[in-house]
Design a protein around this motif. Structure first.
Motif, PDB file in Angstrom:
ATOM      1  N   UNK A 175      16.177 -31.767  13.949  1.00 61.62           N
ATOM      2  CA  UNK A 175      15.656 -30.398  14.013  1.00 61.62           C
ATOM      3  C   UNK A 175      16.525 -29.452  13.205  1.00 61.62           C
ATOM      4  N   UNK A 176      17.831 -29.597  13.314  1.00 55.24           N
ATOM      5  CA  UNK A 176      18.727 -28.732  12.544  1.00 55.24           C
ATOM      6  C   UNK A 176      18.587 -28.973  11.043  1.00 55.24           C
ATOM      7  N   UNK A 177      18.322 -30.204  10.654  1.00 50.33           N
ATOM      8  CA  UNK A 177      18.191 -30.504   9.235  1.00 50.33           C
ATOM      9  C   UNK A 177      16.864 -30.008   8.678  1.00 50.33           C
TER      10      UNK A 177
ATOM     11  N   UNK B  82      -0.038 -31.294  22.648  1.00 48.92           N
ATOM     12  CA  UNK B  82       0.869 -31.247  23.788  1.00 48.92           C
ATOM     13  C   UNK B  82       2.073 -30.362  23.598  1.00 48.92           C
ATOM     14  N   UNK B  83       2.237 -29.774  22.436  1.00 45.14           N
ATOM     15  CA  UNK B  83       3.337 -28.848  22.243  1.00 45.14           C
ATOM     16  C   UNK B  83       4.408 -29.406  21.334  1.00 45.14           C
ATOM     17  N   UNK B  84       5.434 -28.603  21.158  1.00 45.12           N
ATOM     18  CA  UNK B  84       6.549 -28.945  20.279  1.00 45.12           C
ATOM     19  C   UNK B  84       7.845 -29.064  21.082  1.00 45.12           C
ATOM     20  N   UNK B  85       8.826 -29.702  20.484  1.00 49.61           N
ATOM     21  CA  UNK B  85      10.144 -29.879  21.089  1.00 49.61           C
ATOM     22  C   UNK B  85      11.183 -29.320  20.122  1.00 49.61           C
ATOM     23  N   UNK B  86      12.041 -28.437  20.621  1.00 48.29           N
ATOM     24  CA  UNK B  86      13.132 -27.923  19.810  1.00 48.29           C
ATOM     25  C   UNK B  86      12.806 -26.696  19.004  1.00 48.29           C
ATOM     26  N   UNK B  87      11.782 -25.922  19.413  1.00 47.27           N
ATOM     27  CA  UNK B  87      11.441 -24.708  18.661  1.00 47.27           C
ATOM     28  C   UNK B  87      12.568 -23.679  18.672  1.00 47.27           C
ATOM     29  N   UNK B  88      13.220 -23.402  19.820  1.00 46.32           N
ATOM     30  CA  UNK B  88      14.347 -22.451  19.779  1.00 46.32           C
ATOM     31  C   UNK B  88      15.497 -22.916  18.899  1.00 46.32           C
TER      32      UNK B  88
ATOM     33  N   UNK C 211      15.208 -24.811  16.245  1.00 46.12           N
ATOM     34  CA  UNK C 211      14.798 -24.661  14.846  1.00 46.12           C
ATOM     35  C   UNK C 211      14.883 -23.209  14.397  1.00 46.12           C
ATOM     36  N   UNK C 212      14.606 -22.270  15.287  1.00 49.37           N
ATOM     37  CA  UNK C 212      14.683 -20.854  14.925  1.00 49.37           C
ATOM     38  C   UNK C 212      16.129 -20.397  14.755  1.00 49.37           C
ATOM     39  N   UNK C 213      17.073 -21.091  15.399  1.00 52.17           N
ATOM     40  CA  UNK C 213      18.480 -20.700  15.271  1.00 52.17           C
ATOM     41  C   UNK C 213      19.010 -20.928  13.865  1.00 52.17           C
ATOM     42  N   UNK C 214      18.400 -21.827  13.118  1.00 47.16           N
ATOM     43  CA  UNK C 214      18.886 -22.088  11.765  1.00 47.16           C
ATOM     44  C   UNK C 214      18.625 -20.914  10.828  1.00 47.16           C
ATOM     45  N   UNK C 215      17.585 -20.096  11.126  1.00 47.53           N
ATOM     46  CA  UNK C 215      17.320 -18.902  10.331  1.00 47.53           C
ATOM     47  C   UNK C 215      16.714 -19.162   8.975  1.00 47.53           C
ATOM     48  N   UNK C 216      16.142 -20.345   8.730  1.00 51.55           N
ATOM     49  CA  UNK C 216      15.527 -20.655   7.442  1.00 51.55           C
ATOM     50  C   UNK C 216      14.079 -21.034   7.613  1.00 51.55           C
ATOM     51  N   UNK C 217      13.412 -21.248   6.502  1.00 51.13           N
ATOM     52  CA  UNK C 217      12.016 -21.646   6.521  1.00 51.13           C
ATOM     53  C   UNK C 217      11.910 -23.143   6.788  1.00 51.13           C
ATOM     54  N   UNK C 218      10.907 -23.559   7.560  1.00 46.27           N
ATOM     55  CA  UNK C 218      10.715 -24.990   7.786  1.00 46.27           C
ATOM     56  C   UNK C 218      10.412 -25.713   6.488  1.00 46.27           C
ATOM     57  N   UNK C 219      11.137 -26.799   6.256  1.00 50.92           N
ATOM     58  CA  UNK C 219      10.956 -27.546   5.019  1.00 50.92           C
ATOM     59  C   UNK C 219      10.641 -29.013   5.256  1.00 50.92           C
TER      60      UNK C 219
END
Length: 228
Positions: free
Chosen positions: A29-31, A110-116, A118-126
């Motif tokens: 998730x962080x990557x 069913x939803x997502x895991x690790x959304x908060x 992923x938002x902590x990284x402060x970048x666009x999803x790639x």
């Protein structure tokens, strides 16, 4: 109860699975800066738990734990990449339009895991695949080394926990059954009939009526008489 008992085996397999899935999911998730689909996480968790429970029949050392944990962590990372690509597209965003397949809701619902996280990284999803494709080979090897290093640390922690649990269970078993063994030995000693050893026969000394039977005289004449 030993370390291969069913309750302890379930706990050990659950702890191993939690550690593998958490390490792989958090790093992914962080990557990728994108959450993970819940069905993908559940499928990876079930597969890792099945493997861990099957191999938790006895105490494992550091080498065997590391040889299992690191490949499973890398395999889970690959599955997470595939799940993100299927559910969110190669760019990391949700798939829309004609790219949606018939089983999309089953695989990605069913939803997502690790959304908060992923938002902590402060970048666009790639997406992890896009990041690895754009990164230079040195960064990819550095990421692999980080995965292996974290896996070795986790394996060392798990091996120490295995040893501690095994020693604790042996101590509890010894403390529990020792009074029982003492009580059984005492009851057996009280119930067992007393064995009496046979007394040795008394030896009667023969009474001698005659003390002197023969008399032999061996004294000759005096020395002076023999020399004269």
């Amino acid at each position: 109860m030993d370390i291969s008992g069913t309750p302890i085996r379930v706990v050990r397999a659950a702890l191993f699975t939690t550690l593998v899935v958490l390490l792989s999911a958090a790093s992914h998730i962080l990557l990728s800066r994108a959450p993970l689909p819940l069905p993908t996480c559940l499928a990876v968790t079930a597969a890792v738990y099945a493997v861990a429970y099957a191999l938790a029949g006895r105490e494992r050392g550091f080498g065997k734990i590391a040889a299992l944990l690191i490949p499973l962590e890398l395999a889970a990372d690959t599955v997470f990449t595939t799940g993100q690509h299927v559910c969110y597209g190669q760019a990391g965003g949700p798939v829309a339009g004609p790219l949606r397949s018939v089983g999309f809701d089953v695989l990605c619902g069913g939803g997502d895991v690790g959304t908060p996280l992923a938002r902590m990284t402060g970048g666009e999803p790639q997406g992890a695949a896009a990041l690895l494709a754009d990164a230079d080979p040195a960064a990819a090897w550095l990421l692999l080394a980080a995965h292996v290093g974290v896996g070795l640390v986790a394996a060392a922690w798990l091996s120490r926990g295995e040893r501690a649990v095994a020693q604790l269970l042996r101590a509890v078993a010894a403390a529990t059954f020792r009074p029982l063994l003492v009580a059984v030995a005492a009851v057996a000693a009280a119930v067992a009939p007393e064995r009496r050893l046979p007394r040795p026969a008394r030896r009667t000394a023969a009474v001698r009526t005659r003390l002197l039977v023969h008399c032999v005289g061996r004294r000759g004449p005096p020395r002076r008489a023999r020399l004269a």
